[in-house]
Motif scaffolding. Structure first.
Motif, PDB file in Angstrom:
ATOM      1  N   TYR A  99       0.825  -1.208   0.000  1.00 43.15           N
ATOM      2  CA  TYR A  99       0.000   0.000   0.000  1.00 43.15           C
ATOM      3  C   TYR A  99       0.862   1.263   0.000  1.00 43.15           C
ATOM      4  CZ  TYR A  99      -4.343  -2.559   0.522  1.00 43.15           C
ATOM      5  OH  TYR A  99      -5.414  -3.383   0.300  1.00 43.15           O
ATOM      6  N   CYS A 100       2.041   1.193   0.588  1.00 38.72           N
ATOM      7  CA  CYS A 100       2.963   2.318   0.539  1.00 38.72           C
ATOM      8  C   CYS A 100       3.348   2.624  -0.909  1.00 38.72           C
ATOM      9  CB  CYS A 100       4.202   2.003   1.370  1.00 38.72           C
ATOM     10  SG  CYS A 100       5.351   3.381   1.568  1.00 38.72           S
ATOM     11  N   VAL A 101       3.618   1.571  -1.677  1.00 42.04           N
ATOM     12  CA  VAL A 101       3.965   1.735  -3.091  1.00 42.04           C
ATOM     13  C   VAL A 101       2.762   2.249  -3.883  1.00 42.04           C
ATOM     14  CG1 VAL A 101       4.664   0.508  -5.184  1.00 42.04           C
ATOM     15  CG2 VAL A 101       5.779   0.001  -3.010  1.00 42.04           C
ATOM     16  N   VAL A 102       1.568   1.737  -3.573  1.00 40.85           N
ATOM     17  CA  VAL A 102       0.357   2.211  -4.253  1.00 40.85           C
ATOM     18  C   VAL A 102       0.171   3.707  -4.027  1.00 40.85           C
ATOM     19  CG1 VAL A 102      -2.162   2.080  -4.240  1.00 40.85           C
ATOM     20  CG2 VAL A 102      -0.819  -0.025  -4.213  1.00 40.85           C
ATOM     21  N   CYS A 103       0.341   4.149  -2.794  1.00 41.26           N
ATOM     22  CA  CYS A 103       0.190   5.575  -2.488  1.00 41.26           C
ATOM     23  C   CYS A 103       1.250   6.405  -3.196  1.00 41.26           C
ATOM     24  CB  CYS A 103       0.277   5.794  -0.983  1.00 41.26           C
ATOM     25  SG  CYS A 103      -1.078   5.055  -0.038  1.00 41.26           S
ATOM     26  N   CYS A 104       2.487   5.929  -3.199  1.00 42.02           N
ATOM     27  CA  CYS A 104       3.566   6.643  -3.879  1.00 42.02           C
ATOM     28  C   CYS A 104       3.288   6.729  -5.379  1.00 42.02           C
ATOM     29  CB  CYS A 104       4.896   5.935  -3.620  1.00 42.02           C
ATOM     30  SG  CYS A 104       6.329   6.777  -4.303  1.00 42.02           S
ATOM     31  N   THR A 105       2.783   5.625  -5.942  1.00 41.32           N
ATOM     32  CA  THR A 105       2.444   5.616  -7.366  1.00 41.32           C
ATOM     33  C   THR A 105       1.353   6.630  -7.680  1.00 41.32           C
ATOM     34  OG1 THR A 105       3.022   3.270  -7.514  1.00 41.32           O
ATOM     35  CG2 THR A 105       1.652   4.172  -9.277  1.00 41.32           C
ATOM     36  N   TYR A 106       0.353   6.720  -6.809  1.00 42.38           N
ATOM     37  CA  TYR A 106      -0.716   7.688  -7.048  1.00 42.38           C
ATOM     38  C   TYR A 106      -0.202   9.117  -6.957  1.00 42.38           C
ATOM     39  CZ  TYR A 106      -4.868  10.474  -6.860  1.00 42.38           C
ATOM     40  OH  TYR A 106      -5.803  11.433  -7.146  1.00 42.38           O
ATOM     41  N   VAL A 107       0.675   9.391  -5.996  1.00 39.70           N
ATOM     42  CA  VAL A 107       1.236  10.741  -5.871  1.00 39.70           C
ATOM     43  C   VAL A 107       1.991  11.114  -7.139  1.00 39.70           C
ATOM     44  CG1 VAL A 107       2.932  12.134  -4.631  1.00 39.70           C
ATOM     45  CG2 VAL A 107       1.341  10.697  -3.356  1.00 39.70           C
ATOM     46  N   CYS A 108       2.758  10.170  -7.675  1.00 37.67           N
ATOM     47  CA  CYS A 108       3.488  10.432  -8.924  1.00 37.67           C
ATOM     48  C   CYS A 108       2.516  10.649 -10.086  1.00 37.67           C
ATOM     49  CB  CYS A 108       4.430   9.271  -9.227  1.00 37.67           C
ATOM     50  SG  CYS A 108       5.773   9.087  -8.042  1.00 37.67           S
ATOM     51  N   PHE A 109       1.447   9.851 -10.110  1.00 40.40           N
ATOM     52  CA  PHE A 109       0.424  10.007 -11.144  1.00 40.40           C
ATOM     53  C   PHE A 109      -0.251  11.375 -11.038  1.00 40.40           C
ATOM     54  CE2 PHE A 109      -4.187   9.479 -12.077  1.00 40.40           C
ATOM     55  CZ  PHE A 109      -4.090   9.331 -13.451  1.00 40.40           C
ATOM     56  N   TYR A 110      -0.554  11.785  -9.820  1.00 43.44           N
ATOM     57  CA  TYR A 110      -1.195  13.081  -9.597  1.00 43.44           C
ATOM     58  C   TYR A 110      -0.278  14.212 -10.062  1.00 43.44           C
ATOM     59  CZ  TYR A 110      -3.465  16.920  -7.109  1.00 43.44           C
ATOM     60  OH  TYR A 110      -4.081  18.107  -6.789  1.00 43.44           O
ATOM     61  N   ARG A 111       0.990  14.117  -9.736  1.00 44.00           N
ATOM     62  CA  ARG A 111       1.949  15.147 -10.143  1.00 44.00           C
ATOM     63  C   ARG A 111       2.074  15.201 -11.666  1.00 44.00           C
ATOM     64  NH1 ARG A 111       7.393  13.888  -7.500  1.00 44.00           N
ATOM     65  NH2 ARG A 111       7.964  15.830  -8.596  1.00 44.00           N
ATOM     66  N   ALA A 112       2.037  14.018 -12.310  1.00 44.68           N
ATOM     67  CA  ALA A 112       2.133  13.985 -13.774  1.00 44.68           C
ATOM     68  C   ALA A 112       0.905  14.631 -14.413  1.00 44.68           C
ATOM     69  CB  ALA A 112       2.287  12.547 -14.246  1.00 44.68           C
ATOM     70  N   LEU A 113      -0.276  14.357 -13.864  1.00 45.83           N
ATOM     71  CA  LEU A 113      -1.495  14.992 -14.375  1.00 45.83           C
ATOM     72  C   LEU A 113      -1.395  16.510 -14.267  1.00 45.83           C
ATOM     73  CD1 LEU A 113      -4.361  12.765 -12.901  1.00 45.83           C
ATOM     74  CD2 LEU A 113      -3.676  12.922 -15.295  1.00 45.83           C
ATOM     75  N   LYS A 114      -0.957  16.986 -13.114  1.00 47.13           N
ATOM     76  CA  LYS A 114      -0.867  18.417 -12.879  1.00 47.13           C
ATOM     77  C   LYS A 114       0.172  19.060 -13.794  1.00 47.13           C
ATOM     78  CE  LYS A 114      -0.522  21.729  -9.082  1.00 47.13           C
ATOM     79  NZ  LYS A 114      -0.317  21.873  -7.609  1.00 47.13           N
ATOM     80  N   ALA A 115       1.317  18.389 -13.975  1.00 48.37           N
ATOM     81  CA  ALA A 115       2.385  18.951 -14.803  1.00 48.37           C
ATOM     82  C   ALA A 115       1.991  19.024 -16.268  1.00 48.37           C
ATOM     83  CB  ALA A 115       3.657  18.120 -14.638  1.00 48.37           C
ATOM     84  N   GLN A 116       1.142  18.077 -16.706  1.00 52.17           N
ATOM     85  CA  GLN A 116       0.754  18.029 -18.115  1.00 52.17           C
ATOM     86  C   GLN A 116      -0.582  18.700 -18.383  1.00 52.17           C
ATOM     87  OE1 GLN A 116       1.256  14.087 -19.854  1.00 52.17           O
ATOM     88  NE2 GLN A 116       2.920  13.623 -18.426  1.00 52.17           N
ATOM     89  N   GLY A 117      -1.136  19.337 -17.363  1.00 56.15           N
ATOM     90  CA  GLY A 117      -2.364  20.102 -17.548  1.00 56.15           C
ATOM     91  C   GLY A 117      -3.594  19.258 -17.807  1.00 56.15           C
ATOM     92  N   ILE A 118      -3.626  18.037 -17.291  1.00 59.93           N
ATOM     93  CA  ILE A 118      -4.781  17.147 -17.468  1.00 59.93           C
ATOM     94  C   ILE A 118      -5.649  17.222 -16.213  1.00 59.93           C
ATOM     95  CG2 ILE A 118      -5.545  14.775 -17.856  1.00 59.93           C
ATOM     96  CD1 ILE A 118      -2.897  14.247 -19.253  1.00 59.93           C
ATOM     97  N   SER A 119      -6.884  17.621 -16.388  1.00 60.51           N
ATOM     98  CA  SER A 119      -7.794  17.753 -15.256  1.00 60.51           C
ATOM     99  C   SER A 119      -8.252  16.382 -14.769  1.00 60.51           C
ATOM    100  CB  SER A 119      -9.012  18.594 -15.637  1.00 60.51           C
ATOM    101  OG  SER A 119      -9.970  18.596 -14.598  1.00 60.51           O
TER     102      SER A 119
END
Length: 228
Positions: A99-119
């Protein structure tokens, strides 16, 4: 229940516990063997694990996963309660790392969405309280994974099996992760370079063409209503 003089109820409870244990074991054998099969297909596990039977069952994966059950014979030389506590420690640590890895993966996914301007509103599902819930869960699971076996460090409580079952998963994860990075020379992409649309067309095509199978009988119908 025995002290209350109820003769049949303890047997019913035992039957329910055995049924639940068998169901959970069956489910996890399936999940673990298919995960191992997927890793083998990606080259992250030995290649012979991709071998399947004529019906598509990854036979070597299933066999390997079932061999882990042989650890249950540890109770032959140790007390059942001791062995059970070892397994609880091992599984708990593994789940916390997972679950630690799942949470870390989601944080990275969230940052990628924000950086690429995807709502996130464009996604099929948007979780509430993000990314704060992910940060909270990441910190909590990381801390509990480290302190899960803290009692072995207390004076007079040192026990090698308890230490190994509590921290093997915690130590194995960074070794495997860093070892893979070094051996295969893979890199960590910055948020603006992450490919968020890989295989998206195939997934959308599958979703468009998916035809749900009707229930075979009344039991299947109600089972699907309750559990799906």
């Amino acid at each position: 229940m025995t002290r209350l003089g109820i003769p049949i109820l303890p047997h019913i409870i035992n039957a329910l516990i055995l049924t639940a244990a068998f169901s959970a074991g069956n489910s996890y054998v399936y999940c673990a063997s298919r995960s191992l099969y997927g890793l083998a297909l990606e080259g992250k596990a030995p290649r012979f694990f991709v071998k399947c039977t004529n019906k598509g069952v990854p036979i070597y994966c299933v066999t390997f996963v079932l061999l882990i059950a042989l650890l249950a014979f540890l109770q032959v030389s140790q007390g059942t309660a001791v062995v059970l506590s070892w397994f609880v420690s091992l599984i708990t640590a593994s789940q916390l790392v997972n679950y630690c890895v799942v949470c870390c993966t989601y944080v990275c996914f969230y940052r990628a969405l924000k950086a690429q301007g995807i709502s996130r509103d464009s996604l099929p599902y948007k979780a509430y309280l993000q990314p704060y819930a992910a940060y909270y869960a990441l910190g909590a699971t990381f801390i509990f994974a480290l302190i899960g076996g803290y009692t072995v460090f207390l004076p007079g409580n040192w026990d090698v099996p308890s230490f190994l079952f509590s921290y093997t998963s915690v130590a194995a994860f960074p070794i495997l992760y860093l070892g893979w990075k070094v051996l295969h020379k893979t890199k960590i992409y910055p948020p603006n370079k992450v490919d968020l649309k890989q295989d998206l067309e195939e997934v959308e095509e599958y979703t468009r063409n998916y035809i749900p199978q009707p229930p075979r009988n009344g039991f299947s119908k109600w089972f699907n209503i309750l559990f799906s």
